[in-house]
Scaffold this motif. Structure first.
Motif, PDB file in Angstrom:
ATOM      1  N   GLY A  30      46.808  52.964  29.858  1.00 16.56           N
ATOM      2  CA  GLY A  30      46.564  52.798  31.325  1.00 16.56           C
ATOM      3  C   GLY A  30      45.123  52.276  31.791  1.00 16.56           C
ATOM      4  O   GLY A  30      44.856  51.333  32.441  1.00 16.56           O
ATOM      5  N   LYS A  31      44.140  53.194  31.014  1.00 17.73           N
ATOM      6  CA  LYS A  31      42.856  52.759  30.996  1.00 17.73           C
ATOM      7  C   LYS A  31      42.401  51.605  30.740  1.00 17.73           C
ATOM      8  O   LYS A  31      41.696  50.618  31.097  1.00 17.73           O
ATOM      9  CB  LYS A  31      41.853  53.942  30.085  1.00 17.73           C
ATOM     10  N   ASN A  32      43.030  51.009  29.306  1.00 18.98           N
ATOM     11  CA  ASN A  32      42.897  49.781  28.997  1.00 18.98           C
ATOM     12  C   ASN A  32      43.362  48.734  29.761  1.00 18.98           C
ATOM     13  O   ASN A  32      42.580  47.702  29.935  1.00 18.98           O
ATOM     14  CB  ASN A  32      43.519  49.764  27.351  1.00 18.98           C
ATOM     15  N   ASN A  33      44.521  48.994  30.426  1.00 20.60           N
ATOM     16  CA  ASN A  33      45.106  47.832  31.212  1.00 20.60           C
ATOM     17  C   ASN A  33      43.972  47.643  32.492  1.00 20.60           C
ATOM     18  O   ASN A  33      43.885  46.683  33.083  1.00 20.60           O
ATOM     19  CB  ASN A  33      46.358  48.411  31.882  1.00 20.60           C
ATOM     20  N   VAL A  34      43.602  48.643  33.166  1.00 24.56           N
ATOM     21  CA  VAL A  34      42.800  48.627  34.206  1.00 24.56           C
ATOM     22  C   VAL A  34      41.476  47.821  33.863  1.00 24.56           C
ATOM     23  O   VAL A  34      40.950  47.149  34.589  1.00 24.56           O
ATOM     24  CB  VAL A  34      42.102  50.136  34.723  1.00 24.56           C
ATOM     25  N   ASP A  35      40.919  48.212  32.639  1.00 25.56           N
ATOM     26  CA  ASP A  35      39.766  47.440  32.144  1.00 25.56           C
ATOM     27  C   ASP A  35      39.930  46.071  31.914  1.00 25.56           C
ATOM     28  O   ASP A  35      39.081  45.097  32.423  1.00 25.56           O
ATOM     29  CB  ASP A  35      39.184  47.998  30.796  1.00 25.56           C
ATOM     30  N   GLN A  36      41.124  45.816  31.522  1.00 30.17           N
ATOM     31  CA  GLN A  36      41.709  44.324  31.392  1.00 30.17           C
ATOM     32  C   GLN A  36      41.776  43.516  32.787  1.00 30.17           C
ATOM     33  O   GLN A  36      41.078  42.466  32.921  1.00 30.17           O
ATOM     34  CB  GLN A  36      43.049  44.080  30.605  1.00 30.17           C
ATOM     35  N   VAL A  37      42.208  44.186  33.686  1.00 29.14           N
ATOM     36  CA  VAL A  37      42.314  43.793  35.155  1.00 29.14           C
ATOM     37  C   VAL A  37      41.050  43.388  35.450  1.00 29.14           C
ATOM     38  O   VAL A  37      40.690  42.362  36.130  1.00 29.14           O
ATOM     39  CB  VAL A  37      43.105  44.603  35.963  1.00 29.14           C
ATOM     40  N   SER A  38      39.823  44.428  35.416  1.00 29.82           N
ATOM     41  CA  SER A  38      38.679  44.264  36.060  1.00 29.82           C
ATOM     42  C   SER A  38      38.019  43.023  35.186  1.00 29.82           C
ATOM     43  O   SER A  38      37.320  42.320  36.019  1.00 29.82           O
ATOM     44  CB  SER A  38      37.976  45.515  35.936  1.00 29.82           C
ATOM     45  N   GLN A  39      38.019  42.941  34.049  1.00 35.96           N
ATOM     46  CA  GLN A  39      37.448  41.806  33.380  1.00 35.96           C
ATOM     47  C   GLN A  39      38.076  40.565  33.944  1.00 35.96           C
ATOM     48  O   GLN A  39      37.296  39.400  33.968  1.00 35.96           O
ATOM     49  CB  GLN A  39      37.894  41.902  31.583  1.00 35.96           C
ATOM     50  N   LEU A  40      39.365  40.131  34.090  1.00 31.35           N
ATOM     51  CA  LEU A  40      40.076  39.160  34.566  1.00 31.35           C
ATOM     52  C   LEU A  40      39.734  38.864  35.698  1.00 31.35           C
ATOM     53  O   LEU A  40      39.191  37.686  36.420  1.00 31.35           O
ATOM     54  CB  LEU A  40      41.583  39.398  34.406  1.00 31.35           C
ATOM     55  N   GLU A  41      39.162  39.771  36.758  1.00 26.32           N
ATOM     56  CA  GLU A  41      38.886  39.532  38.184  1.00 26.32           C
ATOM     57  C   GLU A  41      37.364  39.118  38.001  1.00 26.32           C
ATOM     58  O   GLU A  41      37.047  37.957  38.798  1.00 26.32           O
ATOM     59  CB  GLU A  41      38.713  40.694  38.914  1.00 26.32           C
ATOM     60  N   LYS A  42      36.588  39.671  37.206  1.00 25.29           N
ATOM     61  CA  LYS A  42      35.152  39.107  36.920  1.00 25.29           C
ATOM     62  C   LYS A  42      35.154  37.662  36.646  1.00 25.29           C
ATOM     63  O   LYS A  42      34.706  36.944  37.036  1.00 25.29           O
ATOM     64  CB  LYS A  42      34.380  39.943  35.960  1.00 25.29           C
ATOM     65  N   ARG A  43      36.148  37.253  35.596  1.00 28.96           N
ATOM     66  CA  ARG A  43      36.312  36.028  35.390  1.00 28.96           C
ATOM     67  C   ARG A  43      36.872  35.184  36.451  1.00 28.96           C
ATOM     68  O   ARG A  43      35.978  33.895  36.418  1.00 28.96           O
ATOM     69  CB  ARG A  43      37.055  35.891  33.839  1.00 28.96           C
ATOM     70  N   ALA A  44      37.645  35.512  37.089  1.00 20.35           N
ATOM     71  CA  ALA A  44      38.168  34.681  38.172  1.00 20.35           C
ATOM     72  C   ALA A  44      36.997  34.440  39.119  1.00 20.35           C
ATOM     73  O   ALA A  44      36.694  33.191  39.579  1.00 20.35           O
ATOM     74  CB  ALA A  44      39.097  35.389  38.774  1.00 20.35           C
ATOM     75  N   SER A  45      36.258  35.351  39.475  1.00 17.08           N
ATOM     76  CA  SER A  45      35.325  35.232  40.424  1.00 17.08           C
ATOM     77  C   SER A  45      34.130  34.476  39.896  1.00 17.08           C
ATOM     78  O   SER A  45      33.483  33.581  40.770  1.00 17.08           O
ATOM     79  CB  SER A  45      34.602  36.726  41.070  1.00 17.08           C
ATOM     80  N   MET A  46      33.595  34.679  38.930  1.00 20.25           N
ATOM     81  CA  MET A  46      32.768  33.742  38.039  1.00 20.25           C
ATOM     82  C   MET A  46      33.258  32.155  38.217  1.00 20.25           C
ATOM     83  O   MET A  46      32.490  31.182  38.592  1.00 20.25           O
ATOM     84  CB  MET A  46      32.238  33.969  36.843  1.00 20.25           C
ATOM     85  N   THR A  47      34.403  31.820  37.733  1.00 20.47           N
ATOM     86  CA  THR A  47      34.935  30.601  37.931  1.00 20.47           C
ATOM     87  C   THR A  47      35.013  30.053  39.251  1.00 20.47           C
ATOM     88  O   THR A  47      34.729  28.835  39.697  1.00 20.47           O
ATOM     89  CB  THR A  47      36.307  30.517  37.446  1.00 20.47           C
ATOM     90  N   ALA A  48      35.330  30.958  40.321  1.00 19.36           N
ATOM     91  CA  ALA A  48      35.406  30.607  41.751  1.00 19.36           C
ATOM     92  C   ALA A  48      33.980  30.327  42.192  1.00 19.36           C
ATOM     93  O   ALA A  48      33.788  29.312  42.715  1.00 19.36           O
ATOM     94  CB  ALA A  48      36.003  31.694  42.491  1.00 19.36           C
ATOM     95  N   ALA A  49      33.051  30.987  41.688  1.00 13.71           N
ATOM     96  CA  ALA A  49      31.502  30.717  42.284  1.00 13.71           C
ATOM     97  C   ALA A  49      30.835  29.577  41.481  1.00 13.71           C
ATOM     98  O   ALA A  49      30.141  28.612  42.201  1.00 13.71           O
ATOM     99  CB  ALA A  49      30.786  31.682  41.819  1.00 13.71           C
TER     100      ALA A  49
END
Length: 51
Positions: A30-49
């Motif tokens: 569960g912790k690993n899944n949360v970490d993966q989601v937060s990493q994906l969100e960071k990548r998505a926000s960087m790509t959008a920016a």
């Protein structure tokens, strides 16, 4: 009779130990899944920016 009681207590201890191990494994997953989601969100926000 005593051997049977000892065996049953051994089985109970095994079940308890396996249950605890599966709980800790699920918590790690569960912790690993949360970490993966937060990493994906960071990548998505960087790509959008950058666009």
């Amino acid at each position: 009779m005593k051997a049977k009681a000892t065996f049953l207590s051994y089985i109970s201890a095994e079940k308890r130990m396996r249950k605890e191990q599966s709980k800790s494994a699920n918590a790690k997953t569960g912790k690993n899944n949360v970490d993966q989601v937060s990493q994906l969100e960071k990548r998505a926000s960087m790509t959008a920016a950058s666009n």
